[in-house]
Scaffold this active site. Structure first.
Site, PDB file in Angstrom:
ATOM      1  N   GLY A 118      49.478  47.233  35.347  1.00 50.78           N
ATOM      2  CA  GLY A 118      48.248  46.369  35.371  1.00 50.78           C
ATOM      3  C   GLY A 118      47.829  46.127  36.790  1.00 50.78           C
ATOM      4  CB  CYS A 119      46.200  43.173  38.408  1.00 49.42           C
ATOM      5  SG  CYS A 119      45.814  42.527  39.909  1.00 49.42           S
ATOM      6  CG  PHE A 120      47.048  46.822  43.002  1.00 47.52           C
ATOM      7  CD1 PHE A 120      46.288  45.518  43.276  1.00 47.52           C
ATOM      8  CD2 PHE A 120      46.545  47.974  43.272  1.00 47.52           C
ATOM      9  CE1 PHE A 120      45.144  45.714  44.123  1.00 47.52           C
ATOM     10  CE2 PHE A 120      45.377  48.102  44.016  1.00 47.52           C
ATOM     11  CZ  PHE A 120      44.600  47.021  44.256  1.00 47.52           C
ATOM     12  CE1 TYR A 176      43.896  38.675  36.580  1.00 47.17           C
ATOM     13  CE2 TYR A 176      45.719  39.035  38.095  1.00 47.17           C
ATOM     14  CZ  TYR A 176      45.027  39.831  37.086  1.00 47.17           C
ATOM     15  OH  TYR A 176      45.495  40.514  36.518  1.00 47.17           O
TER      16      TYR A 176
END
Length: 174
Positions: free
Chosen positions: A12-14, A155
């Site tokens: 997913g998002c680093f 986020y």
């Protein structure tokens, strides 16, 4: 003192994966970047297009005398869902796929054995890509240590912070 070794993971998002690994005792540094694709020297914008073939990944430099590769695999598989293809939470696309890029045959054998042992714990099949690391491209400077620099980012609050807390609860932390 042991030599530092490297491990490379994408889940997913680093920002989220980086923040989680930065908590682990024996991890000396975590660098966000791109790997697993076909475009040389990709940018964030290009990777987000989904056309480079690269995933957002982190490269973990660790001291194997303090934390083993198997322990890093345990952290990795704890902080993401290895059964969702091209998706982690709100992030959708091949750039967010579950991927382990191994650095040598020992890492390859370890991750394959780990995934085989883990398979029975999930109702759905594990779709984690296991592939050799060819080239790691470091992400732009503003992506490095993103959670540490932006802990109140919406986020990060919703997606990175829970992963960090999970690591703090389950693993030896720095």
């Amino acid at each position: 003192m042991s030599e530092t070794e490297l491990a490379t993971f994408g889940g997913g998002c680093f920002w989220c994966v980086e923040a989680a690994f930065e908590e682990v005792a024996g991890v000396e540094s975590v660098t966000s970047g791109y790997a697993g694709g076909h475009t040389d020297d990709p940018t964030y914008r290009a990777v987000c297009s989904g056309e480079t073939g690269h995933a957002e990944v982190v490269q973990v430099a660790y001291d194997p005398a303090v934390v083993s590769y198997d322990e890093l695999l345990e952290v990795f598989f704890t902080v993401h869902d290895p059964t969702t293809e091209d998706r982690q939470g709100p992030d959708v696309g091949s750039q967010y796929r579950s991927i382990v890029l191994y650095h040598d045959d020992d890492q390859r054998a370890a991750v394959e054995a780990f995934v085989d042992a883990l398979a029975d714990e999930y109702a759905d099949p594990i779709v984690t890509e296991i592939t050799p690391l060819e080239t790691f491209y470091e992400a732009e400077a503003y992506h490095q240590d993103y959670f540490a620099k932006n802990p109140n980012d919406a986020y990060c609050t919703m997606h990175a912070a829970p992963k960090v807390e999970k690591v703090r609860e389950r693993f030896r932390t720095a």
